[in-house]
Design a protein around this motif. Structure first.
Motif, PDB file in Angstrom:
ATOM      1  N   PHE A  52       0.834  -1.200   0.000  1.00 31.19           N
ATOM      2  CA  PHE A  52       0.000   0.000   0.000  1.00 31.19           C
ATOM      3  C   PHE A  52       0.870   1.252   0.000  1.00 31.19           C
ATOM      4  CE2 PHE A  52      -3.533  -2.372   2.506  1.00 31.19           C
ATOM      5  CZ  PHE A  52      -3.992  -2.961   1.342  1.00 31.19           C
ATOM      6  N   VAL A  53       1.895   1.259   0.825  1.00 35.98           N
ATOM      7  CA  VAL A  53       2.789   2.419   0.906  1.00 35.98           C
ATOM      8  C   VAL A  53       3.444   2.667  -0.448  1.00 35.98           C
ATOM      9  CG1 VAL A  53       4.908   3.324   1.966  1.00 35.98           C
ATOM     10  CG2 VAL A  53       3.172   2.214   3.392  1.00 35.98           C
ATOM     11  N   SER A  54       3.810   1.612  -1.151  1.00 33.67           N
ATOM     12  CA  SER A  54       4.461   1.781  -2.457  1.00 33.67           C
ATOM     13  C   SER A  54       3.508   2.361  -3.501  1.00 33.67           C
ATOM     14  CB  SER A  54       5.049   0.454  -2.948  1.00 33.67           C
ATOM     15  OG  SER A  54       4.022  -0.434  -3.330  1.00 33.67           O
ATOM     16  N   GLN A  55       2.214   2.310  -3.265  1.00 33.58           N
ATOM     17  CA  GLN A  55       1.246   2.864  -4.218  1.00 33.58           C
ATOM     18  C   GLN A  55       0.926   4.338  -3.964  1.00 33.58           C
ATOM     19  OE1 GLN A  55      -2.303   0.568  -4.862  1.00 33.58           O
ATOM     20  NE2 GLN A  55      -1.174  -1.339  -5.112  1.00 33.58           N
ATOM     21  N   LEU A  56       1.514   4.912  -2.930  1.00 29.01           N
ATOM     22  CA  LEU A  56       1.217   6.312  -2.611  1.00 29.01           C
ATOM     23  C   LEU A  56       1.711   7.283  -3.672  1.00 29.01           C
ATOM     24  CD1 LEU A  56       1.847   6.404   1.245  1.00 29.01           C
ATOM     25  CD2 LEU A  56      -0.351   6.392   0.026  1.00 29.01           C
ATOM     26  N   ASP A  57       2.662   6.876  -4.480  1.00 27.66           N
ATOM     27  CA  ASP A  57       3.189   7.756  -5.534  1.00 27.66           C
ATOM     28  C   ASP A  57       2.260   7.857  -6.734  1.00 27.66           C
ATOM     29  OD1 ASP A  57       5.456   8.237  -4.019  1.00 27.66           O
ATOM     30  OD2 ASP A  57       6.599   6.623  -4.965  1.00 27.66           O
ATOM     31  N   THR A  58       1.311   6.969  -6.853  1.00 25.12           N
ATOM     32  CA  THR A  58       0.396   6.964  -7.986  1.00 25.12           C
ATOM     33  C   THR A  58      -0.928   7.567  -7.541  1.00 25.12           C
ATOM     34  OG1 THR A  58       1.452   4.926  -8.745  1.00 25.12           O
ATOM     35  CG2 THR A  58      -0.643   5.514  -9.764  1.00 25.12           C
ATOM     36  N   LYS A  59      -1.182   8.786  -7.955  1.00 25.46           N
ATOM     37  CA  LYS A  59      -2.354   9.532  -7.477  1.00 25.46           C
ATOM     38  C   LYS A  59      -3.680   8.871  -7.827  1.00 25.46           C
ATOM     39  CE  LYS A  59      -0.093  12.786  -5.545  1.00 25.46           C
ATOM     40  NZ  LYS A  59       0.161  12.572  -4.146  1.00 25.46           N
ATOM     41  N   SER A  60      -3.716   8.063  -8.879  1.00 24.01           N
ATOM     42  CA  SER A  60      -4.975   7.424  -9.271  1.00 24.01           C
ATOM     43  C   SER A  60      -5.140   6.026  -8.670  1.00 24.01           C
ATOM     44  CB  SER A  60      -5.054   7.337 -10.796  1.00 24.01           C
ATOM     45  OG  SER A  60      -4.003   6.519 -11.285  1.00 24.01           O
ATOM     46  N   SER A  61      -4.214   5.613  -7.821  1.00 16.05           N
ATOM     47  CA  SER A  61      -4.302   4.267  -7.248  1.00 16.05           C
ATOM     48  C   SER A  61      -5.482   4.182  -6.280  1.00 16.05           C
ATOM     49  CB  SER A  61      -3.011   3.896  -6.525  1.00 16.05           C
ATOM     50  OG  SER A  61      -2.934   4.538  -5.271  1.00 16.05           O
ATOM     51  N   PRO A  62      -6.043   2.988  -6.119  1.00 23.58           N
ATOM     52  CA  PRO A  62      -7.131   2.816  -5.156  1.00 23.58           C
ATOM     53  C   PRO A  62      -6.709   3.186  -3.735  1.00 23.58           C
ATOM     54  CG  PRO A  62      -6.934   0.877  -6.559  1.00 23.58           C
ATOM     55  CD  PRO A  62      -5.768   1.752  -6.854  1.00 23.58           C
ATOM     56  N   VAL A  63      -5.446   2.980  -3.406  1.00 20.86           N
ATOM     57  CA  VAL A  63      -4.953   3.317  -2.067  1.00 20.86           C
ATOM     58  C   VAL A  63      -5.054   4.826  -1.841  1.00 20.86           C
ATOM     59  CG1 VAL A  63      -2.930   3.338  -0.553  1.00 20.86           C
ATOM     60  CG2 VAL A  63      -3.435   1.302  -1.945  1.00 20.86           C
ATOM     61  N   VAL A  64      -4.618   5.618  -2.815  1.00 18.62           N
ATOM     62  CA  VAL A  64      -4.677   7.075  -2.680  1.00 18.62           C
ATOM     63  C   VAL A  64      -6.124   7.554  -2.679  1.00 18.62           C
ATOM     64  CG1 VAL A  64      -4.067   9.267  -3.794  1.00 18.62           C
ATOM     65  CG2 VAL A  64      -2.360   7.434  -3.623  1.00 18.62           C
ATOM     66  N   ARG A  65      -6.965   6.973  -3.536  1.00 18.79           N
ATOM     67  CA  ARG A  65      -8.387   7.355  -3.542  1.00 18.79           C
ATOM     68  C   ARG A  65      -9.032   7.044  -2.198  1.00 18.79           C
ATOM     69  NH1 ARG A  65      -8.949   4.247  -8.146  1.00 18.79           N
ATOM     70  NH2 ARG A  65     -10.826   3.316  -7.276  1.00 18.79           N
ATOM     71  N   TYR A  66      -8.711   5.881  -1.626  1.00 20.42           N
ATOM     72  CA  TYR A  66      -9.231   5.515  -0.306  1.00 20.42           C
ATOM     73  C   TYR A  66      -8.798   6.541   0.739  1.00 20.42           C
ATOM     74  CZ  TYR A  66      -9.685   3.054   4.128  1.00 20.42           C
ATOM     75  OH  TYR A  66      -9.993   2.725   5.425  1.00 20.42           O
ATOM     76  N   LEU A  67      -7.503   6.840   0.770  1.00 21.57           N
ATOM     77  CA  LEU A  67      -6.985   7.778   1.772  1.00 21.57           C
ATOM     78  C   LEU A  67      -7.546   9.177   1.576  1.00 21.57           C
ATOM     79  CD1 LEU A  67      -3.275   6.595   1.990  1.00 21.57           C
ATOM     80  CD2 LEU A  67      -5.087   6.275   3.693  1.00 21.57           C
ATOM     81  N   ASP A  68      -7.675   9.618   0.315  1.00 22.35           N
ATOM     82  CA  ASP A  68      -8.261  10.939   0.066  1.00 22.35           C
ATOM     83  C   ASP A  68      -9.682  11.016   0.623  1.00 22.35           C
ATOM     84  OD1 ASP A  68      -5.955  11.826  -1.185  1.00 22.35           O
ATOM     85  OD2 ASP A  68      -6.759  11.616  -3.230  1.00 22.35           O
ATOM     86  N   THR A  69     -10.410   9.917   0.528  1.00 12.60           N
ATOM     87  CA  THR A  69     -11.789   9.895   1.022  1.00 12.60           C
ATOM     88  C   THR A  69     -11.831   9.880   2.549  1.00 12.60           C
ATOM     89  OG1 THR A  69     -12.545   8.747  -0.961  1.00 12.60           O
ATOM     90  CG2 THR A  69     -13.969   8.632   0.990  1.00 12.60           C
ATOM     91  N   VAL A  70     -11.116   8.946   3.174  1.00  2.35           N
ATOM     92  CA  VAL A  70     -11.239   8.814   4.631  1.00  2.35           C
ATOM     93  C   VAL A  70     -10.508   9.917   5.391  1.00  2.35           C
ATOM     94  CG1 VAL A  70     -11.655   6.331   4.565  1.00  2.35           C
ATOM     95  CG2 VAL A  70      -9.324   7.174   4.918  1.00  2.35           C
ATOM     96  N   LEU A  71      -9.523  10.549   4.766  1.00  2.00           N
ATOM     97  CA  LEU A  71      -8.792  11.615   5.455  1.00  2.00           C
ATOM     98  C   LEU A  71      -9.338  13.008   5.150  1.00  2.00           C
ATOM     99  CD1 LEU A  71      -5.120  10.319   5.099  1.00  2.00           C
ATOM    100  CD2 LEU A  71      -6.671  10.080   7.050  1.00  2.00           C
ATOM    101  N   ASP A  72     -10.449  13.077   4.444  1.00  2.00           N
ATOM    102  CA  ASP A  72     -11.094  14.350   4.131  1.00  2.00           C
ATOM    103  C   ASP A  72     -11.593  14.979   5.436  1.00  2.00           C
ATOM    104  OD1 ASP A  72     -12.712  16.465   3.333  1.00  2.00           O
ATOM    105  OD2 ASP A  72     -13.802  15.302   1.843  1.00  2.00           O
ATOM    106  N   PRO A  73     -11.105  16.178   5.777  1.00  2.00           N
ATOM    107  CA  PRO A  73     -11.535  16.803   7.047  1.00  2.00           C
ATOM    108  C   PRO A  73     -13.028  17.136   7.068  1.00  2.00           C
ATOM    109  CG  PRO A  73     -10.149  18.305   5.776  1.00  2.00           C
ATOM    110  CD  PRO A  73     -10.145  16.996   5.049  1.00  2.00           C
TER     111      PRO A  73
END
Length: 162
Positions: free
Chosen positions: A63-84
């Motif tokens: 998962f950590v290795s996918q953080l560099d790819t902005k369109s990855s499901p990992v980044v989309r997940y984090l963008d959603t759950v970390l939305d203030p």
């Protein structure tokens, strides 16, 4: 036809057990039709249960290795759950138990492994042999990050479900 396995016992349609490790309660489910699975595939499935913590660590590193790819499901997940602005933002903040300075990595390391689905009839390389379901604050949110691996522990799919 019935099939008996040393670890799973009599293999029917459904086997489930809850495991606890590292402050997590993980439901492990074996969904197998005795007519469609082999003892060898069940042996791989039982090895995955025995190495649950090791596989969990490997997947979190992926998962950590996918953080560099902005369109990855990992980044989309984090963008959603970390939305203030998220209704459960306080619950999410409370669930992040680490503060390294990298909020995304801290969130990934703080996720709970909620469930593992083993499918020993999917026993070819590239098949989704097991699915690992992760969530941050799983009791408070519906968003899930799911990774499927084959029997050789290679990732075949990562998806975000919300």
């Amino acid at each position: 036809m019935s099939l008996e396995h040393d670890y799973f016992g009599l293999v029917g349609d459904y086997w489930s057990e809850t495991f606890e490790y590292a402050d997590q309660r993980v439901e492990v489910v074996l969904d197998a039709d005795a007519d469609l699975v082999s003892i060898a595939a069940l042996d791989v499935a039982s090895a995955m249960v025995g190495e649950l913590e090791l596989i969990d660590d490997e997947l979190r590193q992926a998962f950590v290795s996918q953080l560099d790819t902005k369109s990855s499901p990992v980044v989309r997940y984090l963008d959603t759950v970390l939305d203030p602005e998220l209704e459960q933002a306080d619950d999410i903040d409370a669930a992040i138990g680490r503060e390294s300075g990298d909020r995304q990595v801290d969130a990934l390391r703080s996720m709970s492994l909620v469930r593992v689905d083993l499918r020993p009839d999917a026993d070819e390389p590239g098949d989704a042999f097991a699915e690992y379901e992760y969530a941050l604050a799983p009791d408070d949110t519906d968003e899930r990050l799911i990774v499927a691996i084959d029997l050789e522990r290679e990732i075949v799919d990562v998806r975000f479900e919300g």
